[in-house]
Design an enzyme around this catalytic site. Sequence first.
Site, PDB file in Angstrom:
ATOM      1  N   HIS A 225      -9.792   1.877   0.292  1.00 29.56           N
ATOM      2  CA  HIS A 225      -8.344   1.743   0.229  1.00 29.56           C
ATOM      3  C   HIS A 225      -7.949   1.180  -1.135  1.00 29.56           C
ATOM      4  O   HIS A 225      -8.213   0.016  -1.442  1.00 29.56           O
ATOM      5  CB  HIS A 225      -7.879   0.819   1.360  1.00 29.56           C
ATOM      6  CG  HIS A 225      -6.402   0.804   1.569  1.00 29.56           C
ATOM      7  ND1 HIS A 225      -5.511   1.472   0.756  1.00 29.56           N
ATOM      8  CD2 HIS A 225      -5.646   0.179   2.511  1.00 29.56           C
ATOM      9  CE1 HIS A 225      -4.285   1.273   1.192  1.00 29.56           C
ATOM     10  NE2 HIS A 225      -4.339   0.492   2.254  1.00 29.56           N
TER      11      HIS A 225
ATOM     12  N   GLU B 122      -0.427   5.171  13.650  1.00 28.44           N
ATOM     13  CA  GLU B 122      -0.150   6.402  12.912  1.00 28.44           C
ATOM     14  C   GLU B 122      -0.315   7.623  13.814  1.00 28.44           C
ATOM     15  O   GLU B 122       0.477   8.576  13.740  1.00 28.44           O
ATOM     16  CB  GLU B 122      -1.051   6.524  11.689  1.00 28.44           C
ATOM     17  CG  GLU B 122      -0.719   7.719  10.823  1.00 28.44           C
ATOM     18  CD  GLU B 122      -1.404   7.711   9.471  1.00 28.44           C
ATOM     19  OE1 GLU B 122      -1.020   8.538   8.607  1.00 28.44           O
ATOM     20  OE2 GLU B 122      -2.329   6.891   9.263  1.00 28.44           O
TER      21      GLU B 122
ATOM     22  N   LYS C 162      -9.639   7.813   2.571  1.00 30.49           N
ATOM     23  CA  LYS C 162     -10.068   6.412   2.473  1.00 30.49           C
ATOM     24  C   LYS C 162     -11.446   6.218   3.110  1.00 30.49           C
ATOM     25  O   LYS C 162     -12.105   5.215   2.853  1.00 30.49           O
ATOM     26  CB  LYS C 162      -9.041   5.498   3.126  1.00 30.49           C
ATOM     27  CG  LYS C 162      -7.702   5.442   2.385  1.00 30.49           C
ATOM     28  CD  LYS C 162      -6.744   4.477   3.049  1.00 30.49           C
ATOM     29  CE  LYS C 162      -5.410   4.414   2.316  1.00 30.49           C
ATOM     30  NZ  LYS C 162      -4.588   5.629   2.503  1.00 30.49           N
TER      31      LYS C 162
ATOM     32  N   HIS D 201      -2.373   8.090   6.145  1.00 29.02           N
ATOM     33  CA  HIS D 201      -2.629   6.781   5.538  1.00 29.02           C
ATOM     34  C   HIS D 201      -4.027   6.332   5.950  1.00 29.02           C
ATOM     35  O   HIS D 201      -4.810   5.911   5.123  1.00 29.02           O
ATOM     36  CB  HIS D 201      -1.561   5.785   5.986  1.00 29.02           C
ATOM     37  CG  HIS D 201      -1.656   4.464   5.311  1.00 29.02           C
ATOM     38  ND1 HIS D 201      -1.620   4.328   3.933  1.00 29.02           N
ATOM     39  CD2 HIS D 201      -1.780   3.205   5.807  1.00 29.02           C
ATOM     40  CE1 HIS D 201      -1.723   3.044   3.619  1.00 29.02           C
ATOM     41  NE2 HIS D 201      -1.822   2.345   4.723  1.00 29.02           N
TER      42      HIS D 201
ATOM     43  N   CYS E 287       0.811  -1.224   0.000  1.00 27.06           N
ATOM     44  CA  CYS E 287       0.000   0.000   0.000  1.00 27.06           C
ATOM     45  C   CYS E 287       0.843   1.271   0.000  1.00 27.06           C
ATOM     46  O   CYS E 287       0.289   2.378  -0.037  1.00 27.06           O
ATOM     47  CB  CYS E 287      -0.953  -0.017   1.189  1.00 27.06           C
ATOM     48  SG  CYS E 287      -1.975  -1.505   1.217  1.00 27.06           S
TER      49      CYS E 287
ATOM     50  N   PHE F 192       1.754  -3.386   3.919  1.00 28.26           N
ATOM     51  CA  PHE F 192       2.129  -4.716   4.399  1.00 28.26           C
ATOM     52  C   PHE F 192       3.592  -4.975   4.037  1.00 28.26           C
ATOM     53  O   PHE F 192       4.064  -4.597   2.970  1.00 28.26           O
ATOM     54  CB  PHE F 192       1.256  -5.785   3.749  1.00 28.26           C
ATOM     55  CG  PHE F 192      -0.145  -5.878   4.304  1.00 28.26           C
ATOM     56  CD1 PHE F 192      -0.537  -5.157   5.407  1.00 28.26           C
ATOM     57  CD2 PHE F 192      -1.079  -6.713   3.701  1.00 28.26           C
ATOM     58  CE1 PHE F 192      -1.824  -5.255   5.916  1.00 28.26           C
ATOM     59  CE2 PHE F 192      -2.376  -6.823   4.191  1.00 28.26           C
ATOM     60  CZ  PHE F 192      -2.746  -6.094   5.298  1.00 28.26           C
TER      61      PHE F 192
END
Length: 413
Positions: free
Chosen positions: A342, A316, A337, A305, A165, A401
Amino acid sequence: MARRVVITGLGVVTTLGTEIPEFWDNVCAGKSGIGPVRRFDCSQWKVNFGGEITTFNAVEHLKHMEKELKRMDRFVQFAVVAAEKAIRHSGFDFSKGDPYRHGVLVGSGIGGLNEIETQHQTLYEKGPARVSPFMIPKLLVNAGSGNISVMWGLRGPNSAVCTACASATNAIGDAFKLIQGDMADIMVTGGSEAALTPMGLSGFSRMQALSTRSDNCQTASRPFDRERDGFVMAEGAGIIVIEEYEHAKARGANILAEILGYGMSADGTHMTAPCADGSGARYAMQQALRDAKIDRSAIDYVNAHGTSTPLGDKAETLAIKAVFGEHAKTLAISSAKSQLGHLLGASGGVEVALCVQSLLHQVATPTSNLENPDPDCDLDYVPNQARDMKINRILKNSFGFGGHNACLVLGSV
């Protein structure tokens, strides 16, 4: 002295629009691009919704490329259409100048998953002789970059990034460094993804990474909310044109924004879970600020994010507090998002386009569905409504990831 790098073109393919004005207006209005998946029957699945682009037809955008488009996976079609829009927006004619100074760097987290599934079925139902000869070039993660290079004759740096991502943000950052280092004058860069397939949706669902709010899917993505339960898969592309400042100035380009800094790091702890204390993300943010040569107090807005996962949003938040100290309380922070879902490896490209619009319009986009603030996420996330405010410098976060962390600093010119 490092060469300055500016943004001169934007192109998106999203559930909330494929033209920048429409896309921007829909995001600012708080509209949702989430709905039931229609491309395949998953009505009885635990997760049966996402950010699916239901009206996309690549041939309508590139009528002269019908034959070539049929030989591209859906994620590549998204990439070349978004690239065409960004190039057109930039006003640059790639048939002019030195093609070895024109490059492309487009990321994808997964690549041609749709093609893999289609040809796997063909193999077992009809045998190896019926597998498409176009399968391999269609599914490769670098197929976006490769096809853009071929279509516009870009013969300079040509690469692809696959960092889950964080892919698009890494791609933009790497392209930025190529121009800074005098290996190119202009780059087409960003990310594309089309993993909303039976295998993709079921795989992420089995990981328990996705929200299961099928009863009210438009409110399923709720970053920083106490009741968040996972992210919502989406598809699309975000491509931008970046170039060396003097190159853009000499041709009279409409300069939209400047890329000031780039940072990256690895969590080095787990393949899917972020560092609980946000330390990996913190280091990437600090690197981006250091590369930009600006103090943390110069940042006005953080485009987060913000995936709507229980662990990710908390980590975060901790990272932002660690980087900015007391200034964290004065920052505006938001995650699109909540509306778009996403887009995995494409998310950074689409969100950088939003950041540029935020700089141009002096508006922070909202975090939708933030109804029950999480005590562990106690910063200003611009809940539910866009906000007019002074924005000169933006920090853009993307995490993936594998522990991949990528951050950019963007500014007005």
